[in-house]
Design an enzyme around this catalytic site. Structure first.
Site, PDB file in Angstrom:
ATOM      1  N   GLU A  73     105.009  70.022 -53.417  1.00  0.00           N
ATOM      2  CA  GLU A  73     103.987  70.259 -52.390  1.00  0.00           C
ATOM      3  C   GLU A  73     104.117  69.304 -51.202  1.00  0.00           C
ATOM      4  OE1 GLU A  73      99.918  69.728 -53.657  1.00  0.00           O
ATOM      5  OE2 GLU A  73      99.110  70.560 -51.815  1.00  0.00           O
ATOM      6  N   LYS A 106     104.842  74.650 -52.780  1.00  0.00           N
ATOM      7  CA  LYS A 106     103.441  74.795 -52.351  1.00  0.00           C
ATOM      8  C   LYS A 106     103.323  74.135 -50.986  1.00  0.00           C
ATOM      9  CE  LYS A 106      98.701  73.406 -53.515  1.00  0.00           C
ATOM     10  NZ  LYS A 106      97.718  73.312 -54.588  1.00  0.00           N
TER      11      LYS A 106
HETATM   12  C1  5MM Z   1      96.179  69.914 -50.207  1.00  0.00           C
HETATM   13  O1  5MM Z   1      95.486  69.798 -51.387  1.00  0.00           O
HETATM   14  C2  5MM Z   1      95.883  70.667 -52.441  1.00  0.00           C
HETATM   15  C3  5MM Z   1      95.447  72.075 -52.188  1.00  0.00           C
HETATM   16  O2  5MM Z   1      94.043  72.085 -51.968  1.00  0.00           O
HETATM   17  P1  5MM Z   1      93.453  72.823 -50.692  1.00  0.00           P
HETATM   18  O3  5MM Z   1      93.719  74.308 -50.915  1.00  0.00           O
HETATM   19  O4  5MM Z   1      92.004  72.467 -50.743  1.00  0.00           O
HETATM   20  O5  5MM Z   1      94.145  72.303 -49.465  1.00  0.00           O
HETATM   21  C4  5MM Z   1      95.283  70.149 -53.736  1.00  0.00           C
HETATM   22  O6  5MM Z   1      95.959  70.667 -54.854  1.00  0.00           O
HETATM   23  C5  5MM Z   1      95.344  68.645 -53.757  1.00  0.00           C
HETATM   24  O7  5MM Z   1      96.667  68.263 -53.912  1.00  0.00           O
HETATM   25  C6  5MM Z   1      94.454  68.184 -54.894  1.00  0.00           C
HETATM   26  O8  5MM Z   1      93.124  68.492 -54.561  1.00  0.00           O
HETATM   27  C7  5MM Z   1      94.597  66.723 -55.219  1.00  0.00           C
HETATM   28  O9  5MM Z   1      94.318  65.955 -54.071  1.00  0.00           O
HETATM   29  P2  5MM Z   1      93.907  64.429 -54.278  1.00  0.00           P
HETATM   30  O10 5MM Z   1      93.944  63.865 -52.857  1.00  0.00           O
HETATM   31  O11 5MM Z   1      92.532  64.440 -54.817  1.00  0.00           O
HETATM   32  O12 5MM Z   1      94.898  63.813 -55.196  1.00  0.00           O
END
Ligand code: 5MM
Length: 351
Positions: free
Chosen positions: A182, A224
């Site tokens: 990602e 991703k």
């Molecule tokens: C970009 O964040 C990921 C996708 O979420 P959105 O669709 O809300 O953008 C998400 O999987 C993110 O990686 C996780 O929420 C973990 O983020 P943190 O910052 O809490 O480790």
């Protein structure tokens, strides 16, 4: 891919399960700090019990498996049991959804590079992966972040994050886990969609260069990433057709066709905008990869607001999640419309 290195059957099975037609992945892997902020905005105390209750609500949503192929968990959730004692990963597998785990340890300031970030978590990763695999995880996720602004991103930051993503992916495949790679390009800023496209292309090319260099099997990973969008504060906002065109052009120029699937993050777009743009991209067609979604906020926003920390609201929150998942599923089929927002729970995405 290393010459003669065959794709392991279990990795292939996981890839196929995650990319099931018209299904997406629920990102529910927010760290303590991220979920804490989302809870705090609604006045919900971020206690272990509340976090468990919320994730149990999400994974227990009746009918979710019709639109969701798997879910990404955080370490805490992965080790939690439901109130009735079922391990969270088993809640998912029991309903034919694949459990995955976020294995990065979050972002840290990139030393010497103002406002740039690197992702932590490589130390001890091989051992953690073996434990997660043993406990039922079938895929992993690691997020790197690139921001756009004055002098940003730097090549050093892009390269360093790409190398970490490749090492993570390589270690995951070694452990029998499908990596979700990602690299997120943040929406924040005044930049145009053309700048976002240029930066996303540079990031993706660096990531695939690193993956190739590390001998990662492209057939056994998912990418991703975000859609190619105008910066949140850009005066001129691209419309959905322009987003679809720029996103697909950018991917065609930088993502090898050997990659089986690209799943979108929502990145802070509104739920409906993310669905609409996903639909525009999927309607365009002609992509060599299967397209999917792996939304966090884009799936959960309404459900979290509706729940608001109260057991009395669980069923309504689950209905909100199911509705959003159904709309996103329709978008994957290129069949989403404003009409779909009025679907009653129980209707099928293919209807
Ligand atoms: C970009 O964040 C990921 C996708 O979420 P959105 O669709 O809300 O953008 C998400 O999987 C993110 O990686 C996780 O929420 C973990 O983020 P943190 O910052 O809490 O480790």
């Amino acid at each position: 891919m290393k010459p003669g290195h065959e794709l392991g059957t279990s990795l292939q099975a996981t890839v196929s399960a995650l990319l099931a037609p018209a299904k997406g992945i629920l990102a529910a892997d927010e760290s303590f700090s991220t979920l804490g902020k989302r809870f705090a905005a609604l006045g919900i105390p971020s206690t272990e019990d509340n976090r468990r209750a919320y994730r149990e609500l999400l994974f227990g949503t009746p009918g979710l498996e019709e639109f969701i192929s798997g879910a990404i968990l955080s370490d805490e959730t992965f080790r939690q049991d439901t109130a009735s004692g079922t391990p969270m990963p088993e809640v998912l597998t029991g309903r034919s959804m694949v459990p995955g785990i976020k294995v990065d340890a979050g972002l840290a300031a990139f030393p010497g590079f103002e406002k740039e970030m690197f992702t932590q978590g490589l130390d001890g990763l091989r051992q953690r992966l073996a434990e997660y695999r043993e406990s039922g995880a079938r895929f992993t996720k690691w997020r790197a972040v690139t921001s756009i602004g004055r002098g940003r991103p730097t090549r050093t930051c892009i390269r360093s994050n790409a190398d970490a993503l490749a090492l993570f992916a390589s270690l995951s495949q070694e452990a029998g886990l499908v990596p979700i790679v990602e690299p997120e390009v943040l929406m924040d800023g005044t930049h145009t969609i053309a700048v976002c496209e240029e930066v996303t292309r540079a990031v993706l090319q660096a990531v695939f260069d690193a993956l190739f260099g590390h001998g990662v099997r492209l057939e056994a990973l998912l990418l991703k990433t975000g859609m190619v969008l105008s910066g949140t504060d850009c005066a001129e906002q691209a419309d959905d057709a322009q987003v679809a065109e720029a996103t697909l052009r950018c991917f065609r120029r930088s993502v090898p066709a050997a990659v089986p699937g690209i799943v979108f993050l929502s990145g802070g777009q509104s739920d409906v905008a993310a669905t609409r743009r996903l639909d525009a991209i999927c309607r365009t067609g002609g992509a060599p990869w299967t397209l999917g979604f792996s939304f966090g906020r884009g799936l959960q926003n309404e459900a979290l607001k509706t729940w608001n920390g109260s057991p009395a609201n669980v069923a309504a929150a689950q209905a909100a999640l199911l509705h959003r998942a159904r709309c996103d599923s329709l978008a994957l089929l290129g069949k989403y419309s404003a009409e779909a927002e009025r679907f009653e729970p129980g209707q099928k995405a293919s209807a």
